[in-house]
Scaffold this motif. Structure first.
Motif, PDB file in Angstrom:
ATOM      1  N   THR A 135     -78.867   5.377  45.600  1.00  0.00           N
ATOM      2  CA  THR A 135     -77.765   6.148  45.021  1.00  0.00           C
ATOM      3  C   THR A 135     -78.118   6.608  43.612  1.00  0.00           C
ATOM      4  O   THR A 135     -77.824   7.755  43.237  1.00  0.00           O
ATOM      5  N   GLU A 136     -78.750   5.759  42.846  1.00  0.00           N
ATOM      6  CA  GLU A 136     -79.126   6.105  41.482  1.00  0.00           C
ATOM      7  C   GLU A 136     -80.150   7.235  41.426  1.00  0.00           C
ATOM      8  O   GLU A 136     -80.205   7.983  40.450  1.00  0.00           O
ATOM      9  N   ALA A 193     -79.156  -3.968  47.176  1.00  0.00           N
ATOM     10  CA  ALA A 193     -79.846  -3.448  45.987  1.00  0.00           C
ATOM     11  C   ALA A 193     -80.567  -2.151  46.339  1.00  0.00           C
ATOM     12  O   ALA A 193     -80.635  -1.228  45.513  1.00  0.00           O
ATOM     13  N   HIS A 250     -79.559   0.116  48.488  1.00  0.00           N
ATOM     14  CA  HIS A 250     -78.551   1.178  48.496  1.00  0.00           C
ATOM     15  C   HIS A 250     -78.234   1.643  47.070  1.00  0.00           C
ATOM     16  O   HIS A 250     -78.046   2.828  46.822  1.00  0.00           O
ATOM     17  N   GLN A 251     -78.199   0.693  46.137  1.00  0.00           N
ATOM     18  CA  GLN A 251     -77.930   1.046  44.754  1.00  0.00           C
ATOM     19  C   GLN A 251     -79.051   1.890  44.166  1.00  0.00           C
ATOM     20  O   GLN A 251     -78.801   2.922  43.541  1.00  0.00           O
ATOM     21  N   GLN A 310     -71.346   1.833  49.780  1.00  0.00           N
ATOM     22  CA  GLN A 310     -70.506   0.737  49.289  1.00  0.00           C
ATOM     23  C   GLN A 310     -69.364   0.486  50.276  1.00  0.00           C
ATOM     24  O   GLN A 310     -68.823   1.433  50.842  1.00  0.00           O
ATOM     25  N   TYR A 353     -72.536  -2.416  45.915  1.00  0.00           N
ATOM     26  CA  TYR A 353     -73.374  -1.711  46.887  1.00  0.00           C
ATOM     27  C   TYR A 353     -73.666  -2.602  48.085  1.00  0.00           C
ATOM     28  O   TYR A 353     -73.656  -3.835  47.975  1.00  0.00           O
ATOM     29  N   GLY A 389     -76.263   8.327  40.710  1.00  0.00           N
ATOM     30  CA  GLY A 389     -75.475   7.110  40.631  1.00  0.00           C
ATOM     31  C   GLY A 389     -74.069   7.240  41.159  1.00  0.00           C
ATOM     32  O   GLY A 389     -73.758   8.087  41.993  1.00  0.00           O
ATOM     33  N   HIS A 390     -73.224   6.378  40.619  1.00  0.00           N
ATOM     34  CA  HIS A 390     -71.835   6.254  41.060  1.00  0.00           C
ATOM     35  C   HIS A 390     -71.110   7.598  40.936  1.00  0.00           C
ATOM     36  O   HIS A 390     -71.325   8.352  40.003  1.00  0.00           O
ATOM     37  N   ASN A 446     -67.747  -0.556  43.416  1.00  0.00           N
ATOM     38  CA  ASN A 446     -68.802  -1.029  42.518  1.00  0.00           C
ATOM     39  C   ASN A 446     -69.702  -2.107  43.108  1.00  0.00           C
ATOM     40  O   ASN A 446     -70.481  -2.715  42.383  1.00  0.00           O
TER      41      ASN A 446
END
Length: 118
Positions: A74-75, A68, A70-71, A59, A65, A79-80, A63
């Motif tokens: 990460t998940e 998509a 990268h998100q 990021q 990323y 996740g975050h 909030n």
């Protein structure tokens, strides 16, 4: 020494079944900046075990990323929550619940925990 990698490079490393540490960071994250000051000693300890350490920023803004992809990536690791430090053994996620491990003392303890799992 910790190496900065792109998402494509990290995915290749995982697909090749490598054992490594992946450090997920966010460029907006002050904890990530603080942790970065202590990562070289952490990575040197793991390098003695022939376990390379890689870092990837996912990021630029809180909030949001970089993509998509990268998100989703990460998940896969919970996740975050940054910085998140993940142990991969033979391309498998072994230990990803290491968020906000920042100080040299905390990172040394994490290195010992990872070494015990190799």
């Amino acid at each position: 020494m910790i190496e900065i990698k792109t998402l494509a490079q990290i995915k290749t490393i995982i697909a090749n079944g490598e054992t490594c540490v992946i450090n997920l960071t966010a460029n907006w994250c002050s904890d990530c900046t603080d942790q970065a000051e202590n990562l070289n000693v952490f990575s040197e300890v793991l390098a003695k075990q022939k376990t390379p350490c890689y870092t990837i920023a996912v990021q630029d803004e809180k909030n949001i990323y970089l993509s998509a992809e990268h998100q989703v990536f990460t998940e896969l690791f919970g996740g975050h929550g940054f910085p998140r430090t993940v142990l991969m053994v033979n391309g498998k996620n072994v230990d990803a619940d290491n968020v906000e491990i920042i100080s040299s003392i905390q990172l040394n303890e994490l290195a010992q925990k990872f070494i015990a799992q190799l």
